[in-house]
Every structure is written in structure tokens, then in C-alpha cells.
Write a protein that holds these residues in place. Structure first.
Motif, PDB file in Angstrom:
ATOM      1  N   SER A 156       3.842  -4.471  -7.591  1.00  0.00           N
ATOM      2  CA  SER A 156       3.402  -4.864  -6.317  1.00  0.00           C
ATOM      3  C   SER A 156       2.382  -4.054  -5.754  1.00  0.00           C
ATOM      4  N   ILE A 157       1.885  -2.919  -6.191  1.00  0.00           N
ATOM      5  CA  ILE A 157       1.125  -2.041  -5.515  1.00  0.00           C
ATOM      6  C   ILE A 157      -0.282  -2.548  -5.340  1.00  0.00           C
ATOM      7  N   VAL A 158      -1.073  -2.806  -4.320  1.00  0.00           N
ATOM      8  CA  VAL A 158      -2.311  -3.070  -4.488  1.00  0.00           C
ATOM      9  C   VAL A 158      -3.390  -2.019  -3.911  1.00  0.00           C
ATOM     10  N   LYS A 159      -3.056  -0.938  -3.431  1.00  0.00           N
ATOM     11  CA  LYS A 159      -3.741   0.295  -2.934  1.00  0.00           C
ATOM     12  C   LYS A 159      -3.162   1.525  -2.675  1.00  0.00           C
ATOM     13  N   THR A 160      -3.641   2.509  -2.653  1.00  0.00           N
ATOM     14  CA  THR A 160      -3.341   3.681  -2.167  1.00  0.00           C
ATOM     15  C   THR A 160      -3.954   4.385  -1.204  1.00  0.00           C
ATOM     16  N   ALA A 161      -3.267   5.274  -0.449  1.00  0.00           N
ATOM     17  CA  ALA A 161      -4.170   6.020   0.679  1.00  0.00           C
ATOM     18  C   ALA A 161      -3.583   7.370   0.880  1.00  0.00           C
ATOM     19  N   HIS A 162      -4.439   8.225   0.748  1.00  0.00           N
ATOM     20  CA  HIS A 162      -4.052   9.793   1.068  1.00  0.00           C
ATOM     21  C   HIS A 162      -5.163  10.552   1.801  1.00  0.00           C
ATOM     22  N   PRO A 163      -5.115  11.262   2.678  1.00  0.00           N
ATOM     23  CA  PRO A 163      -6.158  12.040   3.382  1.00  0.00           C
ATOM     24  C   PRO A 163      -6.971  13.027   2.417  1.00  0.00           C
ATOM     25  N   GLU A 164      -6.374  13.271   1.522  1.00  0.00           N
ATOM     26  CA  GLU A 164      -7.251  14.236   0.343  1.00  0.00           C
ATOM     27  C   GLU A 164      -7.901  13.381  -0.747  1.00  0.00           C
ATOM     28  N   ARG A 165      -7.801  12.070  -0.551  1.00  0.00           N
ATOM     29  CA  ARG A 165      -8.814  11.168  -1.244  1.00  0.00           C
ATOM     30  C   ARG A 165      -9.531  10.330  -0.503  1.00  0.00           C
ATOM     31  N   GLY A 166     -10.409  10.810   0.277  1.00  0.00           N
ATOM     32  CA  GLY A 166     -11.390   9.979   1.186  1.00  0.00           C
ATOM     33  C   GLY A 166     -11.519  10.405   2.748  1.00  0.00           C
ATOM     34  N   GLY A 167     -10.477  11.231   3.155  1.00  0.00           N
ATOM     35  CA  GLY A 167     -10.311  11.679   4.259  1.00  0.00           C
ATOM     36  C   GLY A 167      -9.485  10.921   5.372  1.00  0.00           C
ATOM     37  N   MET A 168      -9.424  11.305   6.537  1.00  0.00           N
ATOM     38  CA  MET A 168      -8.297  10.603   7.387  1.00  0.00           C
ATOM     39  C   MET A 168      -8.702   9.193   7.835  1.00  0.00           C
ATOM     40  N   ASP A 169     -10.078   9.092   7.790  1.00  0.00           N
ATOM     41  CA  ASP A 169     -10.233   7.738   8.127  1.00  0.00           C
ATOM     42  C   ASP A 169      -9.840   6.661   6.749  1.00  0.00           C
ATOM     43  N   ALA A 170     -10.184   7.042   5.809  1.00  0.00           N
ATOM     44  CA  ALA A 170      -9.829   6.209   4.571  1.00  0.00           C
ATOM     45  C   ALA A 170      -8.177   6.163   4.824  1.00  0.00           C
ATOM     46  N   PHE A 171      -7.261   7.456   4.871  1.00  0.00           N
ATOM     47  CA  PHE A 171      -5.979   7.348   5.067  1.00  0.00           C
ATOM     48  C   PHE A 171      -5.460   6.184   6.053  1.00  0.00           C
ATOM     49  N   PHE A 172      -6.030   6.199   7.158  1.00  0.00           N
ATOM     50  CA  PHE A 172      -5.626   4.982   8.392  1.00  0.00           C
ATOM     51  C   PHE A 172      -6.221   3.565   7.993  1.00  0.00           C
ATOM     52  N   ALA A 173      -7.119   3.558   7.147  1.00  0.00           N
ATOM     53  CA  ALA A 173      -7.923   2.428   6.965  1.00  0.00           C
ATOM     54  C   ALA A 173      -6.594   1.075   6.661  1.00  0.00           C
ATOM     55  N   PRO A 174      -5.704   1.349   5.752  1.00  0.00           N
ATOM     56  CA  PRO A 174      -4.750   0.117   5.568  1.00  0.00           C
ATOM     57  C   PRO A 174      -3.846  -0.197   6.794  1.00  0.00           C
TER      58      PRO A 174
ATOM     59  N   VAL B 118       0.728  -1.205  -0.104  1.00  0.00           N
ATOM     60  CA  VAL B 118      -0.175   0.184   0.059  1.00  0.00           C
ATOM     61  C   VAL B 118       0.939   1.333   0.204  1.00  0.00           C
ATOM     62  N   VAL B 119       0.713   2.118  -0.809  1.00  0.00           N
ATOM     63  CA  VAL B 119       1.448   3.381  -0.974  1.00  0.00           C
ATOM     64  C   VAL B 119       0.688   4.540  -0.408  1.00  0.00           C
ATOM     65  N   SER B 120       1.281   5.385   0.516  1.00  0.00           N
ATOM     66  CA  SER B 120       0.559   6.264   1.028  1.00  0.00           C
ATOM     67  C   SER B 120       1.355   7.589   1.085  1.00  0.00           C
ATOM     68  N   ASP B 121       0.722   8.772   1.477  1.00  0.00           N
ATOM     69  CA  ASP B 121       1.410   9.960   1.855  1.00  0.00           C
ATOM     70  C   ASP B 121       0.436  10.653   2.710  1.00  0.00           C
ATOM     71  N   ILE B 122       1.003  11.643   3.375  1.00  0.00           N
ATOM     72  CA  ILE B 122       0.025  12.517   4.521  1.00  0.00           C
ATOM     73  C   ILE B 122      -0.227  13.745   3.963  1.00  0.00           C
ATOM     74  N   LEU B 123       0.821  14.375   3.234  1.00  0.00           N
ATOM     75  CA  LEU B 123       0.878  15.766   2.695  1.00  0.00           C
ATOM     76  C   LEU B 123       0.735  15.860   1.064  1.00  0.00           C
ATOM     77  N   PHE B 124       1.368  15.217   0.394  1.00  0.00           N
ATOM     78  CA  PHE B 124       1.789  15.440  -1.097  1.00  0.00           C
ATOM     79  C   PHE B 124       1.278  14.056  -1.850  1.00  0.00           C
ATOM     80  N   GLY B 125       1.201  14.454  -3.125  1.00  0.00           N
ATOM     81  CA  GLY B 125       0.966  13.114  -4.199  1.00  0.00           C
ATOM     82  C   GLY B 125      -0.346  12.677  -4.187  1.00  0.00           C
ATOM     83  N   ALA B 126      -1.564  13.307  -3.762  1.00  0.00           N
ATOM     84  CA  ALA B 126      -2.799  12.899  -3.972  1.00  0.00           C
ATOM     85  C   ALA B 126      -3.092  12.599  -5.679  1.00  0.00           C
ATOM     86  N   ASP B 127      -2.640  13.589  -6.482  1.00  0.00           N
ATOM     87  CA  ASP B 127      -2.730  13.623  -7.897  1.00  0.00           C
ATOM     88  C   ASP B 127      -1.864  12.390  -8.312  1.00  0.00           C
ATOM     89  N   ARG B 128      -0.755  12.129  -7.768  1.00  0.00           N
ATOM     90  CA  ARG B 128      -0.082  10.871  -8.294  1.00  0.00           C
ATOM     91  C   ARG B 128      -0.792   9.620  -8.088  1.00  0.00           C
TER      92      ARG B 128
END
Length: 490
Positions: free
Chosen positions: A97-115, A59-69
Motif C-alpha cells: 500500500s505504500i506509495v512514497k516515503t518522507a524523511h528530513p534526512e532524505r531531501g531536507g525539511m521541505d521534502a519531508f513536509f511535501a506529502p 506515505v510513510v514518514s518519520d522525523i528522527l529515525f529510520g532514514a536508512d529503512r
């Protein structure tokens, strides 16, 4: 971008041959930048190619940057390309190898922390740069705006450190176990620094949570090495050409060389990365210091002085015989003596290989890019070595020139009077010091007073102050190119 679309691409890319449908979230990477895409995920790709029945998905994630990516990544079926490129090699690999992405701008904080709440998550790796650890003097910087915000708003963090602690708090509340936090940033003792930041934050937030983290989380150190320049229009066009005209906004160009040395301290298992070239050792520190001082120290040396001389890229510096000679001498004569590496490590061969890697004309690694964040990099890349030489009465002339080059770069203009592209967390106070110019002696004293960069014990040594000022004066008088010529026979 799909695998079938790439079967006949002119670059003949290496494709994932493992069953991607078997992959499930077991690894999270925080900070999906260029280095992560080019380095550790290429090792993991090789692991999956060698172990096709593995389920170690990422799962690839970021807290501030890269939502568009991340949106672009999903449009490309979670695939992206890595072009390993040099004067003799041009190899395209498709990472699957990537199965999922997570970013707070793409679904909110709960979606970011779900993985992070997936039961099988075993490792959270991170590349957030030196600044991302929010440390000062090796301790958590409680005055850092992001840290202050996260302590007041722990469920909506703005820092990687706050995000990690909140993720662990949620796992604890859900009755889940911990995981390994694996730092892949270019810092000495990166695992220990990460541990210091996380536990200090947790202690401030919740003592019970901090005790749980100490029991259920490990922080192995690691040393990572691969030159990954920032993308340019030229490198993007090359990727598109290799992919038969297909656009890959997450594609990256890097050198063929790679190295990964890891402390084997994983609390919940790990992939067998040693089967594809990673090296697991009980103590990473000797390898860290070898790389930080020899490779990164020389890189910074060339970046500051090369930029001042008008060289846009590192390979352009290498075409100047004087720059090439002095950089090699810096590695062999001044950095090597400070190192204590295992007996089977050939430091001379390592230095020679670095010079050849720096000479790779295909990477176009910009001096301005390497020169960024110098206040964060200088202590481990040069100042620690200078302190060693002062204690052992060694020669550190070239290291003094490197520090002088950084000071000259940070004045805000190059030798032609053009603005230098300063990107540094301490840019503002250094700019205030530069206002003392043309009294460069006062300027240097003001910067040396910044304890976040220069240890007071080092500044108190008149040999250090005098040595750097001597090199700075020579830079002012001769300019970078002429001074480098004079340094060849030193």
C-alpha cells in the motif's frame, strides 16, 4: 523485492492483487516502526485486497529515525513482508500500500513536509510511543528539549508534535483543509492526549493557527492490539527463509491475533476498515482500559519479575506454572474488577486468550524489551487500578508485586547481580535514588516522590506505600521465583 520474485517463494506469501498504480497519497503514517508495519498496515492491506479499485495509498514518514529503512523500502519497490507466526500458524503477507516515503534526512525539511501538502491527504496516523507526545502529567512538557527547540525553530522540528503543527501551518498557508490525526500508540485516551499536545503547542506558537486546527482537525481515540516483538537474528533468518532467500530489512514477525477499535470521528473521510475487522465505536475508553490493564499490565508484570527470575522471554515465563497462574489471577482478580466494558465482552475468555497468546513460543518476546519505559507505562497499567482498589477496598496484592518488581528492576541489577538493561526517560533520577541502596526503604520513598510517575494522592495513602514495600521486602528475601510460588494461593 518485487512481486514477481515472490510468486514461488517457499512461504507462499499472500501478494497484493490490487492495482498499485491506482494508489495515490491519501494517508500518511508518522513513525514507521515495527508495530505500524505489523498492525494497521495489515488492516489497510486487507481493505485494499477487498476494495481493489481503491486509491487510498500510504506515505510513510518519520522525523528522527529510520532514514536508512526508507531507502531499503524504496529499493524493494515499497514492498515489505509481515510474518504472522505462532505454534500453529505461519502466514507471510506482502504489504503493497505504500506509495512514497518522507524523511528530513532524505531531501531536507521541505521534502519531508511535501506529502502533507497533497490536497487529498485525509488522515495522518502516528506511532511514536508514549515518549513521542512530550507530555508530563497529561500536559505538554514545555521543558522537553525537543519541544523547546521546536517552539524556537518551528520550521525545522525535532518532535512529532512540532512536525504535526508545522504540517498543519503549511496546509493553512496553502489554503488547504485539515485532516484527521489518528493516534495508534498504546496510551489511554490517545486521541485526547494527542489533541492536548498539538493544541498546547499550537497555542504557544500561534493563536490563530491553533483556532484553525480546532476547527479543521479531529483526533479520534483508538485501541490497538497485536504482539510485535523486536526482530532477532533468528526471526530475520526465518523471514529470509520464507521469502526463498530474499532479504527484507523491513520485514517483521508478529502474532496472528490483531484488534483495532476506533472512535468514528474523521473530518475528511476514511477507508472502510470495519469491512476487514476493525471496530468503530462511539467510545473507545472501555476497550482501551481493558487492553492496557489486562494485557499490558500483565505483560509488564511478567517482564519485570520474569527478567529478575532469569526468564529472557514471555513464553519462558509462561512455561513456569507459577508465573502463568499468578499472571492469570492478576488479570481476573485484580484488573477485571476495575473495568467497565460493554455487556457483550467476555472478560474471562479475553484473559484466557491472553495467556495462550503469551505462551506463543515462536515470538520470543523479550522481557527486557517490554520492561523498557516503565515510568511512562506504570501509571495506566497498574497505578490506576491500584487507586480503584484503594477506593473500593479491593485486593491489589499482585498489582503491588508488579510495582515492587519494577522498583527492583530499576535498581540496575538482577537477582544474580548482573546489570539490568534500563531504557527509561527517567533513568537518571531513578539511578540517583538507587544510590541510596542498600537502604531500600529510602530508595522507594525517593522514587515515590517523583510526581511524573506517582500521583501525590496515591503516595499519601499509607496503604499504598506499605503494600508495595511489603512486596518489595518479600522480593528481596525470597527472590522472584520463590515469591511467585508463594503468591499462587493468595
Amino acid at each position: 523485492m518485487t512481486i514477481s520474485d515472490l510468486m514461488n517463494a517457499p512461504g507462499k506469501p499472500q501478494l497484493p492483487t490490487y492495482d498499485r498504480s491506482k494508489l495515490r497519497p491519501r494517508l500518511i503514517h508518522l513513525g514507521f516502526g515495527a508495530f505500524a508495519r505489523a498492525h494497521w498496515m495489515s488492516y489497510h492491506q486487507d481493505f485494499l485486497l477487498q476494495t481493489p479499485d481503491s486509491d487510498w495509498g500510504v506515505v510513510v514518514s518519520d522525523i528522527l529515525f529510520g532514514a536508512d529503512r526508507f531507502g531499503q523500502l524504496e529499493e524493494n519497490d515499497h514492498l515489505y513482508s509481515v510474518l504472522e507466526h505462532s505454534d500453529t500458524i505461519s502466514n507471510v503477507r506482502i504489504i503493497g500500500s505504500i506509495v512514497k516515503t518522507a524523511h528530513p534526512e532524505r531531501g531536507g525539511m521541505d521534502a519531508f513536509f511535501a506529502p502533507f501538502l497533497e490536497p487529498d491527504i485525509a488522515i495522518v496516523s502516528m506511532t511514536v510511543t508514549e515518549k513521542g507526545y512530550c507530555l508530563t502529567g497529561g500536559a505538554l512538557d514545555l521543558a522537553n528539549p525537543a519541544i523547546a527547540h521546536d517552539l524556537d525553530n518551528p520550521t525545522a522540528p525535532k518532535s512529532a508534535i512540532g512536525a504535526l503543527v508545522e504540517a498543519l501551518a503549511r496546509r493553512k498557508a496553502a489554503g488547504l483543509d485539515g485532516f484527521t490525526i489518528l493516534s495508534l500508540d498504546n496510551l489511554p485516551a490517545n486521541g485526547k492526549l494527542c489533541q492536548q499536545a498539538v493544541l498546547s503547542f499550537a497555542d504557544k506558537r500561534d493563536a490563530v493557527l491553533a483556532a484553525w486546527i480546532r476547527k479543521h482537525v479531529t483526533f479520534p481515540c483508538s485501541m490497538v492490539d497485536r504482539i510485535v516483538p523486536a526482530l532477532t537474528d533468528e526471526s530475520r533468518a526465518l523471514i529470509t527463509e520464507k521469502l526463498g532467500g530474499m532479504q527484507d530489512p523491513n520485514g517483521i514477525v508478529c502474532e496472528p491475533f490483531r484488534q483495532w477499535v476506533i472512535e468514528d470521528a474523521f473530518v475528511k473521510g476514511r477507508p472502510a476498515w470495519e469491512e476487514v475487522g476493525a471496530q468503530f465505536v462511539p467510545d473507545v475508553e472501555p476497550f482501551e482500559e481493558m487492553k492496557l490493564r489486562t494485557l499490558n499490565g500483565a505483560h509488564s508484570f511478567l517482564a519485570y519479575l520474569g527478567y529478575l527470575a532469569g526468564y529472557e522471554t514471555i513464553d519462558a515465563c509462561m512455561e513456569d506454572a507459577n508465573f502463568r497462574s499468578v499472571a492469570h489471577a492478576l488479570m481476573v482478580k485484580e484488573q477485571q474488577p476495575t473495568l467497565d466494558v460493554p455487556g457483550d465482552v467476555d472478560l474471562d475468555a479475553y484473559a484466557a486468550a491472553l495467556i495462550e497468546r503469551f505462551s506463543n513460543s515462536q515470538l520470543k518476546h523479550k522481557t527486557a524489551q517490554i520492561a523498557s519505559d516503565g515510568s511512562q507505562k506504570l501509571p495506566q497499567r497498574m497505578l490506576a487500578s491500584i487507586a480503584w482498589h484503594l477506593e473500593h477496598n479491593g485486593d491489589w496484592t499482585r498489582l503491588a508485586l508488579g510495582v515492587a518488581g519494577w522498583l527492583r528492576f530499576m535498581t540496575g541489577s538482577d537477582e544474580q547481580g548482573n546489570p539490568t538493561p534500563i531504557n527509561d526517560p527517567l533513568a537518571e533520577p531513578i539511578a540517583k535514588a538507587a544510590a541510596l541502596l542498600p537502604d531500600w526503604d529510602a530508595y522507594i520513598d525517593a522514587v515515590f516522590a517523583m510526581e511524573a510517575i506517582f500521583p501525590p494522592a496515591l503516595v499519601a495513602d499509607v496503604r499504598f506505600v506499605g503494600g508495595v514495600k511489603q512486596q518489595y521486602a518479600a522480593l528481596i528475601e525470597l527472590g522472584s521465583k520463590r515469591h511467585m510460588t508463594a503468591m499462587v494461593d493468595c
